[in-house]
Design a protein around this motif. Sequence first.
Motif, short mmCIF file in Angstrom:
data_model
loop_
_atom_site.label_atom_id
_atom_site.label_comp_id
_atom_site.label_asym_id
_atom_site.label_seq_id
_atom_site.Cartn_x
_atom_site.Cartn_y
_atom_site.Cartn_z
N GLN A 132 -0.12 20.21 -6.51
CA GLN A 132 -0.48 19.82 -5.15
C GLN A 132 -0.79 18.33 -5.12
OE1 GLN A 132 -1.15 21.88 -2.18
NE2 GLN A 132 -1.25 19.89 -1.19
N GLY A 133 -0.12 17.59 -4.22
CA GLY A 133 -0.37 16.16 -4.06
C GLY A 133 0.28 15.28 -5.10
N GLU B 167 0.87 -1.18 0.00
CA GLU B 167 0.00 0.00 0.00
C GLU B 167 0.90 1.23 0.00
OE1 GLU B 167 -0.62 -2.65 2.06
OE2 GLU B 167 -2.22 -3.32 0.73
N CYS B 168 1.65 1.38 -1.05
CA CYS B 168 2.65 2.45 -1.10
C CYS B 168 2.88 2.85 -2.55
CB CYS B 168 3.99 1.98 -0.50
SG CYS B 168 4.72 0.58 -1.41
N GLY B 169 3.52 4.00 -2.74
CA GLY B 169 4.01 4.38 -4.05
C GLY B 169 2.96 4.63 -5.10
N ILE B 170 1.69 4.60 -4.72
CA ILE B 170 0.60 4.91 -5.66
C ILE B 170 -0.13 6.11 -5.10
CG2 ILE B 170 -1.60 4.16 -6.61
CD1 ILE B 170 0.56 2.78 -8.01
N ARG B 171 -0.26 7.15 -5.87
CA ARG B 171 -1.06 8.28 -5.40
C ARG B 171 -2.47 7.75 -5.17
NH1 ARG B 171 2.26 9.79 -9.48
NH2 ARG B 171 3.88 11.26 -8.93
N ASN C 13 -2.65 13.43 -0.09
CA ASN C 13 -1.53 14.36 -0.02
C ASN C 13 -0.42 13.89 0.90
OD1 ASN C 13 -2.33 17.01 -1.54
ND2 ASN C 13 -4.17 16.32 -0.47
N ILE C 14 -0.65 12.83 1.64
CA ILE C 14 0.37 12.23 2.50
C ILE C 14 0.30 10.72 2.30
CG2 ILE C 14 1.21 11.93 4.85
CD1 ILE C 14 -0.27 14.51 5.61
N TRP C 15 1.31 10.16 1.66
CA TRP C 15 1.27 8.74 1.33
C TRP C 15 2.70 8.19 1.26
CZ3 TRP C 15 -3.11 6.20 1.60
CH2 TRP C 15 -3.18 4.89 1.11
N PRO C 16 2.92 6.96 1.75
CA PRO C 16 4.29 6.42 1.74
C PRO C 16 4.77 6.02 0.36
CG PRO C 16 2.74 4.81 2.61
CD PRO C 16 1.96 6.09 2.44
N ILE C 17 6.05 6.17 0.14
CA ILE C 17 6.70 5.71 -1.08
C ILE C 17 7.16 4.27 -0.86
CG2 ILE C 17 9.03 6.48 -0.43
CD1 ILE C 17 9.36 7.42 -3.36
#
Length: 852
Positions: free
Chosen positions: A621-622, A602-606, A723-727
């Motif tokens: 933005q985002g 669950e990462c690296g996808i906007r 706007n806040i998500w893990p890579i």
Amino acid sequence: MDSLDSGQKFSPRHDPEWESALQFLPATDSKPLEKKPGCRRKLWTGIGLVLAAAAISLLTGLLVWHYHLRSDVRVKKVYIGAMGIRDENFLPSYEDSNSLEFKHLASRVKKQLKLIYAKNSVLAKSFLDSTVQTFSEGTGGDDGVVAYYQSEFDVHISQQDSLDQAIESLTVVAESQKGRQGRLMLRPTDALSVNSVTSRAIDPRMTRTSLFERQLFNIHVREPGRIQSPGFPDSSYPPNVYLQWRLRADPGHRVRLDFHTLILEDDCQQDFIRIYDSLAPMENQVLTEQCGYPHDCLSFLSSGNVMLLTLVTSEDKNFPGFRANYSQTAATQQRMSGECGGTFSGEKGSFSSPFYPSNYPPKITCVWKIQVPVEKFVKVQFNKFFLGNNSNECPNDYVEVNGQRLCGSKPDSTVATSQSNTMTIKFNSDSSYVDQGFTAEYEAFVPTNPCPGRFQCTNNLCINNTLQCDGWDDCGDGSDEEKCICEATQMKCKNGRCKAKFWECNNVDDCGDNTDEEDCVKCQPGEFSCRNKRCIREKLVCDGKDDCLDGSDESRCEKSLVLQKCSQFTFRCRDGRCISKLNPECDYERDCDDGSDEEGCECGIRPYRSSRIVGGQVSRQGEFPWQVSLQSYGSGHVCGASVLSNRWLVTAAHCVQDNGPNKYSQADQWEALLGLHVQTQTNEWTVRRKVRRIIAHRDYDRVTYNNDIALMELDANVTLNQNIWPICLPSATHDFPAGQEAWITGWGATREGGQTSLILQKAEVRIINSTVCRNLMSDEVTDLMLCAGVLKGGVDACQGDSGGPLSVTSSGGRVFLAGLVSWGDGCGRRKKPGIYTRIPKYRQWIKENCGI
């Protein structure tokens, strides 16, 4: 299914029990019965004829049904149109559909439309009714008032095309009658003086029967304000809605709409917004259609004082939506400031399309006239050029120079020259689909010496002499790399170009004709080169066996191979077994038997698709929700970082070293801003967190920058959103090959020694071969580092970007953290790439210290 097909089809039944119980009557003749060979064949022939006759009957019935029963099938067609009315003054009461003035003028428009349709046999016999939706002031010419209407027709299914043609011909009819005082027919007593009529079929997506909610909002934009989709930003927009925002400015002004955020479903057939240069959704006045997460300029202006914004959504996959700011600007402002046309007499100058870098308005024409001293000619260089679709004749939006039209997207530094001391440049935009426009510079030059002190390219571009024969195409047409005499440190390509010798045999075609990769010590023809430098026969590739002994011959095959022995190039599953597939983690395919290659993805996808950066551009933005600004109390932004989870960040170790009075190694000196886009401007998505502890790599070397990595734990969890998500973190064996595209982001300096940026910047670079990088950087690059950049210079990370991400998008669409901004020789220098901490080397260290 048609009624004739709804019954069950007959099929012979085969029942063993029924066969065993069957008894035959005895023959009347006691002689044995003879089997006549033609008897059964005749029986089946008869059955076949019966079935064929049945099929013919069925087909005949279907044809009769199609041509007879459907002979009176009719469909309803809806058209949106605009009528220009002269000799009428616009009244404020026309904005109120309940006012007597509105109703009176609407009644006259309906009568006029009925008379117009009566003149065409196709329209007359199928016309049902018209409704007037709204009025606006005329946008110029003879139109005093514009009426926007909707007309409905009931037409035979076979006459739909004829109806469309008849509707579109109304525009032609109106124009052909302008010489008759704008009258389209004999005038009744209260007839309107019609100057123009334009109608188009409505977009079928706006008439979907599933659209159960339709709303209309009327807004005056005299005072700046904002509009947003329902629920934004706290929840996704609702399904199956059709919303319209009618925006009106004061007379003599344009409507301006600037999108702050736009995140919709990627498929424009499902969810989309449209902006119109009118108050009705007319196809010939669409300024733009957007869906997904567009990265283009999203600032729009109207030609007159009205604009329409529409939002249509479908049943599934609803997203955050949008927020846009509206305002008004004087329609003549750009002409008064010289932004649309003018006369230049100096030897140098610049100009651009109106409102650049915002999208230019529709229906505008600008003319620039340049005149330099008599003994000189004029040269114009277009640095940015975005004018709609490219075509040979450029019939829509274009720039005309020396009688030649230019349109589409042009590469940087497109040059045009005159054969005299004057030049005229004309810019034109039509009524629909706008673009960002252009920027241009002009200068006078002496015809016999067009590039004094510089090299003249074939395309008339002038570049520094030092750039000639340096191995890089600086002209854009390759003319600076032709007929070169190579230096001792260079090799001569067959195409005549000179390239540095360290480019030879690096498995990259640097010459452009593969000269630098010829005669290298490598595998023979018919052999495959393994990653461990072994050579095997090509026939052994993808044969289901690990012939290379490192799995590389099976790494790009349709089926991944479970290897008997692991190597430094193979992905290790949780159960300890290794697989041959290259970069299998988080690619939506389960390759490990235990599924560990798809865990924690669950990462690296906007969440909602579809050191500052030198040579970069402003991000949206985002667009990079894993980007973090690390700020020191009293100093503001210091370094960048990346989100790993709702609790942990990763940055560079050199960011958290004490520096004089700045105790950067202490957690209480830091504040992390997540979801930030513009420094000094926080919004509802910006989250501030204190830092609980810092874990810098114990072997960080201040001199060599080896092990330049550190982890930060926040004092409280953050809520992950668009706007806040893990890579994504790559595995220890993840391969980032030379030449792969990557992105650097940050708020650092825009040039070497310059100031930091307020808006988050982004720039595209490429991974650079390690051997080449060591040669360029005097062997100061270790295996723990990764090189990326643009070797011709101009694009790089810089002071203030440190600790920020170097991100790479995988083939599956996920974004992986390839490196951290670490160090470099200046910023954006030629042949001096940026150096990054190589994240795959620290995958185990990260897991041991924060559990991710």
